[in-house]
Design a protein around this motif. Structure first.
Motif, PDB file in Angstrom:
ATOM      1  N   LEU A  84       0.816  -1.231   0.000  1.00 15.50           N
ATOM      2  CA  LEU A  84       0.000   0.000   0.000  1.00 15.50           C
ATOM      3  C   LEU A  84       0.840   1.266   0.000  1.00 15.50           C
ATOM      4  O   LEU A  84       0.403   2.296  -0.499  1.00 15.50           O
ATOM      5  N   LEU A  87       0.230   1.002 -13.581  1.00 14.72           N
ATOM      6  CA  LEU A  87      -1.041   1.376 -14.200  1.00 14.72           C
ATOM      7  C   LEU A  87      -1.767   2.549 -13.538  1.00 14.72           C
ATOM      8  O   LEU A  87      -2.263   3.437 -14.233  1.00 14.72           O
ATOM      9  N   GLY A  88      -1.841   2.586 -12.216  1.00 16.08           N
ATOM     10  CA  GLY A  88      -2.559   3.666 -11.523  1.00 16.08           C
ATOM     11  C   GLY A  88      -2.163   5.066 -11.995  1.00 16.08           C
ATOM     12  O   GLY A  88      -3.030   5.908 -12.264  1.00 16.08           O
ATOM     13  N   PRO A  89      -0.851   5.334 -12.132  1.00 12.95           N
ATOM     14  CA  PRO A  89      -0.444   6.688 -12.522  1.00 12.95           C
ATOM     15  C   PRO A  89      -0.864   7.089 -13.940  1.00 12.95           C
ATOM     16  O   PRO A  89      -0.644   8.230 -14.335  1.00 12.95           O
ATOM     17  N   LEU A  98      -3.916   7.224 -14.761  1.00  9.23           N
ATOM     18  CA  LEU A  98      -5.297   7.705 -14.646  1.00  9.23           C
ATOM     19  C   LEU A  98      -5.552   9.118 -15.179  1.00  9.23           C
ATOM     20  O   LEU A  98      -6.581   9.338 -15.825  1.00  9.23           O
ATOM     21  N   PRO A  99      -4.663  10.101 -14.965  1.00  9.99           N
ATOM     22  CA  PRO A  99      -5.007  11.435 -15.496  1.00  9.99           C
ATOM     23  C   PRO A  99      -5.291  11.411 -17.000  1.00  9.99           C
ATOM     24  O   PRO A  99      -6.273  11.987 -17.462  1.00  9.99           O
ATOM     25  N   LEU A 149      -6.060   8.688 -18.816  1.00 13.48           N
ATOM     26  CA  LEU A 149      -7.188   7.793 -19.097  1.00 13.48           C
ATOM     27  C   LEU A 149      -8.517   8.484 -18.815  1.00 13.48           C
ATOM     28  O   LEU A 149      -9.455   8.394 -19.615  1.00 13.48           O
ATOM     29  N   VAL A 150      -8.594   9.170 -17.679  1.00  7.54           N
ATOM     30  CA  VAL A 150      -9.835   9.860 -17.318  1.00  7.54           C
ATOM     31  C   VAL A 150     -10.135  10.939 -18.354  1.00  7.54           C
ATOM     32  O   VAL A 150     -11.271  11.078 -18.822  1.00  7.54           O
ATOM     33  N   ARG A 173     -11.401   9.224 -21.497  1.00  6.80           N
ATOM     34  CA  ARG A 173     -12.768   8.694 -21.324  1.00  6.80           C
ATOM     35  C   ARG A 173     -13.789   9.827 -21.269  1.00  6.80           C
ATOM     36  O   ARG A 173     -14.886   9.706 -21.809  1.00  6.80           O
ATOM     37  N   ASN A 174     -13.420  10.914 -20.638  1.00  7.36           N
ATOM     38  CA  ASN A 174     -14.350  12.046 -20.565  1.00  7.36           C
ATOM     39  C   ASN A 174     -14.576  12.693 -21.931  1.00  7.36           C
ATOM     40  O   ASN A 174     -15.495  13.473 -22.109  1.00  7.36           O
ATOM     41  N   MET A 186     -12.723  17.419 -14.507  1.00  2.38           N
ATOM     42  CA  MET A 186     -13.025  16.092 -15.050  1.00  2.38           C
ATOM     43  C   MET A 186     -14.400  15.635 -14.555  1.00  2.38           C
ATOM     44  O   MET A 186     -14.741  15.839 -13.390  1.00  2.38           O
ATOM     45  N   LEU A 187     -15.113  15.018 -15.423  1.00  3.27           N
ATOM     46  CA  LEU A 187     -16.479  14.613 -15.110  1.00  3.27           C
ATOM     47  C   LEU A 187     -16.562  13.820 -13.806  1.00  3.27           C
ATOM     48  O   LEU A 187     -17.412  14.069 -12.959  1.00  3.27           O
ATOM     49  N   SER A 188     -15.639  12.849 -13.697  1.00  3.89           N
ATOM     50  CA  SER A 188     -15.725  11.969 -12.530  1.00  3.89           C
ATOM     51  C   SER A 188     -15.653  12.780 -11.235  1.00  3.89           C
ATOM     52  O   SER A 188     -16.313  12.474 -10.265  1.00  3.89           O
ATOM     53  N   ILE A 199      -3.065   2.206  -7.032  1.00  2.00           N
ATOM     54  CA  ILE A 199      -3.782   3.461  -6.801  1.00  2.00           C
ATOM     55  C   ILE A 199      -3.688   3.789  -5.306  1.00  2.00           C
ATOM     56  O   ILE A 199      -4.593   3.514  -4.520  1.00  2.00           O
ATOM     57  N   SER A 200      -2.543   4.341  -4.921  1.00  2.00           N
ATOM     58  CA  SER A 200      -2.338   4.797  -3.551  1.00  2.00           C
ATOM     59  C   SER A 200      -1.240   5.847  -3.529  1.00  2.00           C
ATOM     60  O   SER A 200      -0.245   5.740  -4.245  1.00  2.00           O
ATOM     61  N   HIS A 234      -3.295  13.103  -8.983  1.00  2.00           N
ATOM     62  CA  HIS A 234      -2.656  12.383 -10.089  1.00  2.00           C
ATOM     63  C   HIS A 234      -3.217  10.965 -10.236  1.00  2.00           C
ATOM     64  O   HIS A 234      -3.110  10.349 -11.289  1.00  2.00           O
ATOM     65  N   LEU A 235      -3.797  10.423  -9.162  1.00  2.00           N
ATOM     66  CA  LEU A 235      -4.397   9.082  -9.230  1.00  2.00           C
ATOM     67  C   LEU A 235      -5.922   9.165  -9.266  1.00  2.00           C
ATOM     68  O   LEU A 235      -6.603   8.156  -9.120  1.00  2.00           O
ATOM     69  N   ASP A 236      -6.440  10.378  -9.457  1.00  2.00           N
ATOM     70  CA  ASP A 236      -7.878  10.637  -9.455  1.00  2.00           C
ATOM     71  C   ASP A 236      -8.544  10.088  -8.190  1.00  2.00           C
ATOM     72  O   ASP A 236      -9.692   9.628  -8.218  1.00  2.00           O
ATOM     73  N   VAL A 289      -5.636   5.140  -0.092  1.00  3.07           N
ATOM     74  CA  VAL A 289      -5.606   3.955  -0.952  1.00  3.07           C
ATOM     75  C   VAL A 289      -6.980   3.688  -1.547  1.00  3.07           C
ATOM     76  O   VAL A 289      -8.013   3.936  -0.916  1.00  3.07           O
ATOM     77  N   VAL A 336      -8.526  -0.455 -14.822  1.00  2.00           N
ATOM     78  CA  VAL A 336      -7.841   0.784 -14.434  1.00  2.00           C
ATOM     79  C   VAL A 336      -8.815   1.938 -14.568  1.00  2.00           C
ATOM     80  O   VAL A 336      -9.114   2.387 -15.675  1.00  2.00           O
ATOM     81  N   LYS A 337      -9.365   2.380 -13.451  1.00  4.14           N
ATOM     82  CA  LYS A 337     -10.364   3.454 -13.499  1.00  4.14           C
ATOM     83  C   LYS A 337     -10.369   4.227 -12.178  1.00  4.14           C
ATOM     84  O   LYS A 337      -9.800   3.784 -11.184  1.00  4.14           O
ATOM     85  N   SER A 338     -11.047   5.379 -12.201  1.00  2.00           N
ATOM     86  CA  SER A 338     -11.102   6.217 -11.008  1.00  2.00           C
ATOM     87  C   SER A 338     -11.780   5.450  -9.883  1.00  2.00           C
ATOM     88  O   SER A 338     -12.860   4.896 -10.072  1.00  2.00           O
ATOM     89  N   HIS A 375       6.190  10.280 -13.306  1.00  3.81           N
ATOM     90  CA  HIS A 375       5.416  10.664 -12.122  1.00  3.81           C
ATOM     91  C   HIS A 375       6.313  10.998 -10.928  1.00  3.81           C
ATOM     92  O   HIS A 375       5.872  10.977  -9.795  1.00  3.81           O
TER      93      HIS A 375
END
Lengths: 392, 392
Positions: free
Chosen positions: A97, A234-236, A238-239, A241-242, A245-246, B1-3, B101-102, B136-138, B179, B187-189, B225
């Motif tokens: 974590l 993969l997590g990083p 997201l900016p 990817l989001v 997708r948006n 961002m929409l999310s 994602i943490s 950065h990780l939404d 986390v 891989v998503k928000s 990153h």
């Protein structure tokens, strides 16, 4: 590395030697999957209702059981267990974590189309790849054949979970994960870990993807970790990817210096007529920046057959986004598609690079369809094919 | 961002609005830290025995309580809680474990040398940096001042945990972590997250570090990153770290194209006389490849004072390993040291780059000592200094 030697010593002296250190494997018996304990879930989980469409989207539904195997540096690996699917108590300080010490892998398990028996596609390649990712995080190592036996045990217990939806091929996608549970802060080799496997029943859906090229961001780098399946890769993303997708896209095509790497979890392939008039299927070179997935490996290994059947030369080399755009403008780009274990071949109907758009929507995708069918036919075909491993 | 907009809507409609969305913060009252609930641990944990030396190594001992705040996209943030320190039930599919994602952060809390009251060093800079890493990780966002109030609550509850060891400055190092607990693969928000804070009592130990330059591996990249504190940035460094430690080094100095970036968690500083005869303290430029830690920020912001007191010009620029080696060979390299929140200034006595060694062992380290004392004196000094925040 010293830490591994110490671990192996610890494992050697331990009562249970199911999993073993790399260096001492020759000193171990290879028959420890017999220790696999099964704790049956009672009552079983309710399966999703299929009356109103297909609820088996990737990654949402899981079966009744999972494999759990714990490790500690003192005693080595515990006996592998099949237990009811669920959560586990996690140290708030676990180094998975805080420092991303976790590595995952995906394996496709489908039904043999004649016998209905579950079989895995290139499972040994996946397990070897999983092992390499583990070693990159200095997670304790294991015997891949013994782990395969555990996976066989899990599929056997939960084989009634294959989705049964008309006209859709289905799979029990195996997600393996190995996480550090070491409860001390600091970046160091984990002394406590947990390896687990779960089954995600889902259906292979063919989708026409819209993708956007990454901008001012890259997925991996020449001296980086892109060739491994590390959680932190993969997590990083997201900016980007989001943002994609948006804006109506399904995924990002990751570039570096305008060279094409891969999509987020799919390798990519461009089918084009080159300037000499030859037909080529080009996939980016494996230079350490891309993950060499089993679909990619399979297409490369089927190069001769593809050449014979389709008169297309399969080529592995650097591929610039500008080469793809120029081929499109000059009407030499025939198809563009992605491939990954979890989804097989997926066509790409739109590709956006800055203000330029490649629009392939509505076009036929004969090569993608051919390869998709060819791969599915191997996956679900006779179990004596070298890429197929019967699981029962 | 929409999310994020959706999240904010969700938060607005939720009963508890302790934490808030970035975009709707002006619509929120800022007085929600009053919701902080405290569940006292009974009986208290046993503190380590200090009779046989100092048991307070970094990252090993934690105090009686921790902060936990859960988020879900439906209802927003739960009320913040202070609860007994311990583990929590984790979904085996949590996207922190599968996709890294943490995001974490570290804050130094020390005792005011006159009043003994706990105070934090540059805590608002740390909280802002934590917020950037989260974005950065939404991960869902929050109000840093409200989070600060929770941290104050935690320090108040556990303030008797400062190690009391003769001649050693001690701290309650605050580790924040946020986390994803979202239990679906892909891989998503994240729609479910957990933010927590723990206190690690430890002592500032001055150590003379031996470090080895990275080889055929880099820590971060220009489009990567490195400027964020993401869990996934650190675990993949283990192969080089383990190799360095097995060869008698304490840490790795990460390079890219032979330019110096930073150590694993410390920024670096080279104090040298340049070829024009001027004295410079050089730290690598903040080009997105390095983490701009608070010790680094502080030294840069104290540039004028350092110039006045020590006649040394503080310079932020590209720094090649060859420039350091040449300065050493030409007897112009005076000191080389690292700095980070968790450890303050640490001198480097040996630096290995391929087959070349810089050996500074046994040399005096007047500038490192000066800066270390200067920073410690601010940290533990009057609480009206702009970098100091009283916590009680």
């Amino acid at each position: 590395m010293l830490s591994k030697q110490l671990r192996n010593l610890a494992i050697k002296s331990s009562g249970n030697s199911f999993f073993m250190g790399l260096r001492s494997s020759q000193m171990m018996t290879n028959q420890q999957a017999k220790d696999l304990k099964i704790e049956q879930r009672q009552p079983k989980l309710q399966k999703p209702n299929t009356q109103n469409g297909d609820p088996y989207a990737f990654g949402r539904v899981f079966t009744d059981h999972m494999i759990q195997i714990d490790y500690n540096a003192e005693n080595g690996w515990d006996a592998p267990k099949i237990v009811p699917y669920g959560s586990f108590p996690m140290a708030i300080t676990a180094s998975s974590l805080h420092y991303g010490i976790s590595a995952y892998e995906g394996i496709t398990v489908v039904k043999n189309k004649d016998t209905n028996a579950p079989q895995a596609f290139r499972v040994r390649d996946n397990l070897n790849s999983f092992k390499l990712s583990n070693e990159h995080l200095d997670l304790p190592t294991f015997d891949t054949e013994e782990l395969l036996k555990c996976i066989q045990g899990l599929v056997k217990v939960d084989q009634d979970w294959f989705p049964n939806i008309k006209d859709l091929n289905s799979q029990l996608y195996v997600r393996l994960n190995h996480v550090s549970t070491d409860p001390t802060l600091g970046v160091k080799s984990p002394r406590f870990t947990k390896l687990y496997a779960i089954l995600n029943p889902n259906t292979f859906k063919k989708k026409s993807l819209k993708i956007k090229c990454s901008q001012d961001a890259s997925k991996s780098w020449p001296l980086g970790h892109g060739q491994y399946r590390l959680s932190g890769n993969l997590g990083p993303l997201l900016p980007q990817l989001v943002d994609a997708r948006n804006n109506g896209f399904d995924d990002v095509l990751w570039l570096l210096d305008d060279y094409v790497h891969e999509m987020t979890v799919l390798n990519v392939f461009a089918y084009m007529k080159n300037r000499f008039g030859d037909y080529e299927l080009i996939t980016p070179a494996n230079d350490g920046c891309i993950f060499n997935g089993t679909i990619r490996q399979s297409i490369l290994e089927m190069a001769d057959e593809i050449q014979k059947e389709k008169k297309v030369k399969v080529v592995e080399r650097s591929l610039s986004i500008h080469e793809i755009i120029n081929a499109y403008k000059e009407e030499r780009l025939i198809e563009f598609f992605g491939g990954a274990t979890s989804s097989n071949i997926q066509s790409i109907s739109r590709l956006q690079f800055r203000d330029q758009t490649i629009d392939l929507s509505g076009r036929p995708t004969p090569l993608a369809d051919h390869l998709n069918n060819k791969l599915l036919s191997i996956m679900t075909g006779p179990s004596d094919h070298k890429w197929v491993t019967p699981l029962l």
